[in-house]
Scaffold this active site. Structure first.
Site, mmCIF file in Angstrom:
data_model
loop_
_atom_site.group_PDB
_atom_site.id
_atom_site.type_symbol
_atom_site.label_atom_id
_atom_site.label_comp_id
_atom_site.label_asym_id
_atom_site.label_seq_id
_atom_site.Cartn_x
_atom_site.Cartn_y
_atom_site.Cartn_z
ATOM 1 N N HIS A 1 0.831 -1.204 0.000
ATOM 2 C CA HIS A 1 0.000 0.000 0.000
ATOM 3 C C HIS A 1 0.872 1.263 0.000
ATOM 4 C CE1 HIS A 1 -3.699 2.289 1.182
ATOM 5 N NE2 HIS A 1 -2.794 3.091 1.713
ATOM 6 N N GLU A 2 1.780 1.342 0.959
ATOM 7 C CA GLU A 2 2.654 2.519 1.034
ATOM 8 C C GLU A 2 3.552 2.590 -0.204
ATOM 9 O OE1 GLU A 2 1.871 4.763 3.173
ATOM 10 O OE2 GLU A 2 0.553 3.445 4.320
ATOM 11 N N HIS B 1 1.721 4.512 -2.767
ATOM 12 C CA HIS B 1 1.810 5.953 -2.488
ATOM 13 C C HIS B 1 3.192 6.479 -2.898
ATOM 14 C CE1 HIS B 1 -1.930 6.737 -0.398
ATOM 15 N NE2 HIS B 1 -1.717 5.869 0.566
ATOM 16 N N GLU C 1 -4.773 7.924 -2.841
ATOM 17 C CA GLU C 1 -5.248 6.648 -2.313
ATOM 18 C C GLU C 1 -5.549 5.666 -3.449
ATOM 19 O OE1 GLU C 1 -4.884 6.304 0.851
ATOM 20 O OE2 GLU C 1 -5.880 4.386 1.176
HETATM 21 CO CO CO Z 1 -3.153 5.200 2.037
#
Ligand code: CO
Length: 501
Positions: A265-266, A269, A295
């Site tokens: 997830h990170e 980003h 996101e």
């Molecule tokens: Co996030």
């Protein structure tokens, strides 16, 4: 202010980059605060951060800066990029100016008070400890909405801070779609045989988890010459320039999923931050479009790619060789299914991809009413529990696992939650388009080949910064405005393979 357009633009650049230098220096200090700073450093760090924030704010709200922006926006001989930067900077400036210095100071004090009350309330597991501070916070947020101004709903003014142009009128149909379309899918899943994910809860040594996470990030295309990963209690991504992006993650040795998903997830980003144009450092066009689009990038990698069977047909044999005792008897398919287990639960951050959006919807309904004044803070826990029961069929046994679980309200972040749902929905829509644009995408993922996909995201999303709004970007990429049916199709497609629905 006399001068040629070029001279004026140069003066604008100097101020913008000076403010950016200060803000990114603050980001280094904040990152350090969450990763390496010893506990006794907290007080000095708080002071340093507040001094720097004051300095950047001063530059960006000064009359000199405002006059410069107004003069520049009247010029016709700016390039498209320069025009976009000036237009967006002027919008930001005018928005900043709407909040009086007295209001900003009051809000900053209220955030400290409210955050401490939230910590205390969680310790005592008692919402009543939090309620008085939260009541004051809601009053301030309502005041803030009035200062910003709005057309239809006061909550619109607050939403706009996180997702420009997002409104109740835009979000209501999205959440209505969730309410109507997800329950039948959930009912089918509930009726199917539950998948086994017990092998995630074994002993997975820290160092091996860490090493594997670096391998995954490298494959995704994260550039370790322009970033790094460190430990923190709550995973986050920050950046000091496109050429210096920091990811953080946490490791739980007895629960493998804790690190794995937060790392991917990170990573998503982080790839977005690394993909922003370096030449636009400190300018709107060098900044992310919105929280929703940010996101979308993390969820694209975590959910669409990372929780896919193709991803694991490449990575699972590697993971298995690292953890032969823990995963020796598990297949890639079983691992994929376990990674997509659906189960209604109490805690948002632990929710699966299907039930997640009810958690967001509940917060959205509550925030709207709090800001409108039709729900009082004292009635919040009862409302919370009622909605959890209604939509997820679960009832929080206490405040800590209910209304006190998120930090957002104590920070004054009202209007933030919907960006999580927007992110998932944009991600599903982009993923569908990526599959039609890149021939054999799934086969490529299955052979660990992700360069083309990253390039696609870079060209379609990353490199534009704030040039387009989220809606414009979505339309440019996919030919449609945000459309929830992409998410529903994505969910049906995935869970057919997990639950045979
Ligand atoms: Co996030």
């Amino acid at each position: 202010m006399p001068g040629t357009t070029q001279e004026l633009y140069k003066a604008y650049c100097d101020l913008m980059q000076k403010a950016a230098d200060i803000n990114y220096a603050s980001a280094v200090l904040s990152w350090d605060q969450e990763t390496y700073m010893p506990p006794k450093g907290a007080e000095a760090r708080g002071r340093q951060l507040s001094t720097l924030a004051g300095q950047a704010h001063e530059i960006l709200t000064s009359d000199k800066f405002g006059a410069l922006l107004k003069e520049l926006s009247a010029k016709s001989d700016l390039s498209d990029t320069e025009k976009s930067n000036v237009r967006l900077s002027l919008e930001d400036f005018e928005k900043n100016k709407k909040l009086t210095p007295a209001f900003v100071e009051q809000m900053s004090l209220q955030i400290s008070e409210c955050f401490n009350a939230w910590i205390e309330a969680r310790k005592k597991n008692d919402f009543n400890v939090f309620a008085p501070s939260l009541t004051k916070m809601v009053a301030l947020k309502r005041q803030q909405a009035e200062l910003y101004g709005y057309k239809a709903h006061p909550y619109d003014a607050l939403l706009d801070e996180y997702e420009k142009d997002a409104t109740v009128a835009m979000l209501d149909p999205i959440f209505t779609g969730i309410k109507e379309q997800i329950p039948p899918i959930l009912a089918k899943i509930n009726a199917a045989q539950q998948v086994d994910d017990s092998f995630f809860y074994n002993h997975f040594p820290r160092q091996q988890q860490w090493d594997f996470s670096l391998e995954v990030l490298k494959r995704m295309g994260f550039d370790f010459e322009a970033g790094r990963q460190d430990y923190s209690e709550h995973p986050f991504t920050t950046s000091f320039a496109a050429s210096d992006v920091r990811l953080t993650t946490r490791v739980d040795e007895s629960n493998y999923t804790s690190m794995l998903w937060s790392c991917i997830h990170e990573g998503g980003h982080g790839l977005y931050e690394q993909g922003l144009p370096e030449s636009q450092y400190g300018f709107p066009l060098g900044s992310p479009t919105s929280l929703g689009i940010h996101e979308s990038q993390s969820r694209f990698w975590e959910n669409c790619v990372g929780r896919g069977l193709d991803f694991w047909s490449f990575f699972f044999p590697k993971l298995q060789s690292i953890f032969p005792e823990q995963l020796g008897n598990v297949t890639a398919e079983a691992f994929f299914k376990a990674s997509n287990k659906v189960e209604p639960s109490l805690i948002r951050t632990e929710a699966d991809e299907v039930t997640y959006h009810f958690h967001v919807m509940i917060r959205y309904e509550i925030e709207k009413e709090l800001i409108q004044g039709t729900l009082g803070v004292k009635d919040l826990p009862a409302k919370w529990n009622e909605l959890y029961n209604k939509y997820l069929g679960v009832t929080p046994p206490d405040d800590k696992s209910g209304v006190l679980q998120d930090v957002h309200w104590s920070h004054g972040s009202f209007g933030y939650f919907p960006t999580y749902t927007l992110g998932s929905f944009y991600a599903a829509q982009f993923y569908a388009k990526a599959q039609s644009d890149i021939p054999g995408l799934l086969e490529k993922i299955a052979s660990g080949e992700m360069t083309e996909l990253l390039h696609w995201l870079h060209e379609k999303v990353h490199k534009h910064g704030r040039r387009y709004t989220s809606e414009e970007l979505c339309e440019r990429i996919t030919g449609h405005k945000l459309d929830t049916s992409f998410f529903i199709r994505y969910i049906l497609d995935k869970y057919k393979n997990v639950y045979g629905i």
